[in-house]
Motif scaffolding. Structure first.
Motif, mmCIF file in Angstrom:
data_model
loop_
_atom_site.group_PDB
_atom_site.id
_atom_site.type_symbol
_atom_site.label_atom_id
_atom_site.label_comp_id
_atom_site.label_asym_id
_atom_site.label_seq_id
_atom_site.Cartn_x
_atom_site.Cartn_y
_atom_site.Cartn_z
ATOM 1 N N MET A 1 0.857 -1.199 0.000
ATOM 2 C CA MET A 1 0.000 0.000 0.000
ATOM 3 C C MET A 1 0.887 1.240 0.000
ATOM 4 O O MET A 1 1.556 1.555 0.978
ATOM 5 C CB MET A 1 -0.899 0.013 1.243
ATOM 6 N N ALA A 2 0.906 1.906 -1.105
ATOM 7 C CA ALA A 2 1.710 3.125 -1.207
ATOM 8 C C ALA A 2 1.040 4.238 -0.434
ATOM 9 O O ALA A 2 -0.173 4.340 -0.393
ATOM 10 C CB ALA A 2 1.881 3.517 -2.671
ATOM 11 N N SER A 3 1.842 5.072 0.157
ATOM 12 C CA SER A 3 1.307 6.149 1.004
ATOM 13 C C SER A 3 1.427 7.472 0.287
ATOM 14 O O SER A 3 2.527 7.895 -0.076
ATOM 15 C CB SER A 3 2.070 6.191 2.324
ATOM 16 N N ASP A 4 0.244 8.108 0.049
ATOM 17 C CA ASP A 4 0.209 9.456 -0.509
ATOM 18 C C ASP A 4 -0.186 10.474 0.543
ATOM 19 O O ASP A 4 -0.498 11.619 0.224
ATOM 20 C CB ASP A 4 -0.794 9.507 -1.679
ATOM 21 N N VAL A 5 -0.195 10.073 1.816
ATOM 22 C CA VAL A 5 -0.619 10.946 2.903
ATOM 23 C C VAL A 5 0.530 11.869 3.283
ATOM 24 O O VAL A 5 1.672 11.403 3.444
ATOM 25 C CB VAL A 5 -1.058 10.118 4.135
ATOM 26 N N PRO A 6 0.276 13.178 3.423
ATOM 27 C CA PRO A 6 1.345 14.076 3.869
ATOM 28 C C PRO A 6 1.743 13.773 5.304
ATOM 29 O O PRO A 6 0.897 13.716 6.196
ATOM 30 C CB PRO A 6 0.714 15.468 3.740
ATOM 31 N N MET A 7 3.028 13.549 5.528
ATOM 32 C CA MET A 7 3.526 13.179 6.856
ATOM 33 C C MET A 7 4.677 14.093 7.251
ATOM 34 O O MET A 7 5.364 14.658 6.389
ATOM 35 C CB MET A 7 4.017 11.728 6.878
ATOM 36 N N SER A 8 4.876 14.148 8.556
ATOM 37 C CA SER A 8 6.060 14.825 9.063
ATOM 38 C C SER A 8 7.273 13.926 8.818
ATOM 39 O O SER A 8 7.136 12.722 8.564
ATOM 40 C CB SER A 8 5.895 15.110 10.555
ATOM 41 N N PRO A 9 8.483 14.486 8.892
ATOM 42 C CA PRO A 9 9.673 13.650 8.650
ATOM 43 C C PRO A 9 9.761 12.442 9.585
ATOM 44 O O PRO A 9 10.158 11.353 9.156
ATOM 45 C CB PRO A 9 10.832 14.628 8.886
ATOM 46 N N GLU A 10 9.380 12.595 10.857
ATOM 47 C CA GLU A 10 9.446 11.479 11.798
ATOM 48 C C GLU A 10 8.479 10.372 11.406
ATOM 49 O O GLU A 10 8.838 9.185 11.385
ATOM 50 C CB GLU A 10 9.157 11.977 13.211
ATOM 51 N N LEU A 11 7.221 10.759 11.086
ATOM 52 C CA LEU A 11 6.238 9.751 10.686
ATOM 53 C C LEU A 11 6.644 9.073 9.381
ATOM 54 O O LEU A 11 6.458 7.858 9.213
ATOM 55 C CB LEU A 11 4.860 10.402 10.546
ATOM 56 N N GLU A 12 7.191 9.851 8.464
ATOM 57 C CA GLU A 12 7.613 9.282 7.183
ATOM 58 C C GLU A 12 8.745 8.278 7.383
ATOM 59 O O GLU A 12 8.766 7.212 6.742
ATOM 60 C CB GLU A 12 8.053 10.405 6.250
ATOM 61 N N GLN A 13 9.668 8.572 8.308
ATOM 62 C CA GLN A 13 10.769 7.645 8.571
ATOM 63 C C GLN A 13 10.236 6.352 9.191
ATOM 64 O O GLN A 13 10.629 5.252 8.802
ATOM 65 C CB GLN A 13 11.780 8.302 9.501
ATOM 66 N N ILE A 14 9.316 6.489 10.168
ATOM 67 C CA ILE A 14 8.755 5.296 10.812
ATOM 68 C C ILE A 14 7.963 4.465 9.806
ATOM 69 O O ILE A 14 8.049 3.225 9.773
ATOM 70 C CB ILE A 14 7.861 5.705 11.998
ATOM 71 N N ASP A 15 7.194 5.144 8.942
ATOM 72 C CA ASP A 15 6.416 4.429 7.938
ATOM 73 C C ASP A 15 7.334 3.652 6.996
ATOM 74 O O ASP A 15 7.046 2.500 6.639
ATOM 75 C CB ASP A 15 5.555 5.425 7.153
#
Length: 282
Positions: A1-15
């Motif tokens: 599942m590709a993520s197109d949700v805008p995330m903060s850098p921390e959330l993006e790293q965890i994802d």
């Protein structure tokens, strides 16, 4: 599942780390089918279990950061991030179920299986499941475990009912106190209106009294001036009776000279009367 949700850098790293673990789990379970040795399968399963524990920790960290950033994110973005978290929980639970299947086939039925809550409103993974696998328990053990679970559930429901009853009672008391305070505030407002009206009337009365006092002072000053003028005229008349520029004051005695002339006239009239009476006798 590709993520197109805008995330903060921390959330993006965890994802990203979670997606890497999911790919590793997928590859690891595919290798399980190719491994024939049970000991190697057990070792592979332990490695996969360690990866799932790390994935669980990352999902918890993702949820913690998501809560911290809730006030900074729009509602739509927060909902998308929450859906992303739920997707990761469901994906991990699918691997947990797969692990349970392999573990059961290997005969490790006494090991604990970590499960996550898949409810739509859930934000935290559930605690580890410490109940034995059903296939390893007798019917009596299952019944006893079910009764114990029902007893604990009933106790929890009773505690919840007590909390609800206490909450309702507290709410009723609070509502009653608020009603009393509202009535008291209304009475205070009415009393303040009365005091304001009284102060206004008192201010008007003070102004009227001030005007009356000012009028009385003016009258007193005028009377004082009149009295001073009369006294001054009397003093001038007494000191300088021949001053013709000053008129006589009605009701006051004439000057001393005019009084002597009048006395002389009266004396002459009496003398004439006495002479006439003597002549008539003769």
């Amino acid at each position: 599942m590709a993520s197109d949700v805008p995330m903060s850098p921390e959330l993006e790293q965890i994802d990203g780390e979670v997606q890497d673990i999911f790919r590793a789990l997928q590859n690891g379970f595919q290798k399980m089918d190719k491994i024939k040795d049970s000991s190697r399968q057990a070792k592979q399963l332990e490695d996969l279990t360690a990866k799932m524990k790390e994935c669980k920790r990352l999902i918890k960290e993702f949820d913690r950061i998501l809560k911290d950033e809730e006030s900074n994110n729009p509602p739509e973005v927060h909902k998308q991030l929450n859906d992303r978290k739920q997707y990761m929980i469901k994906e991990l639970n699918s691997y947990v179920t797969l692990r349970k299947t392999y573990q059961s086939s290997l005969g490790n039925n006494n090991k604990r299986v970590e499960l996550f809550d898949m409810g739509a409103g859930s934000s935290e993974p559930a605690a580890e499941d410490n109940i034995q696998i059903a296939s390893a328990m007798t019917n009596q053990q299952l019944m006893d475990a079910g009764r114990e679970q029902m007893t604990q559930t009933d106790q929890a429901i009773d505690r919840s009912k007590m909390v609800v009853a206490q909450t309702i009672e507290t709410g009723t008391q609070t509502a009653s106190a608020l009603s009393q305070q509202t009535e008291q505030m209304k009475r205070i407002g009415n009393e303040l209106d009365t005091v304001h009206f009284s102060l206004k009337k008192a201010s008007q009365l003070v102004k009227e009294i001030g005007r009356q006092v000012a009028t009385d002072k003016c009258i007193m000053a005028l009377l004082f001036l009149i009295v001073c003028g009369v006294i001054a005229i009397i003093v001038v008349k007494i000191v300088n009776p021949h001053n013709k520029n000053i008129r006589d004051i009605p009701g006051l005695a004439p000057p001393a000279q005019n009084f002597q002339i009048s006395n002389r006239r009266l004396l002459s009239v009496e003398i004439i009367r006495d002479m006439k009476s003597v002549d008539s006798r003769v």
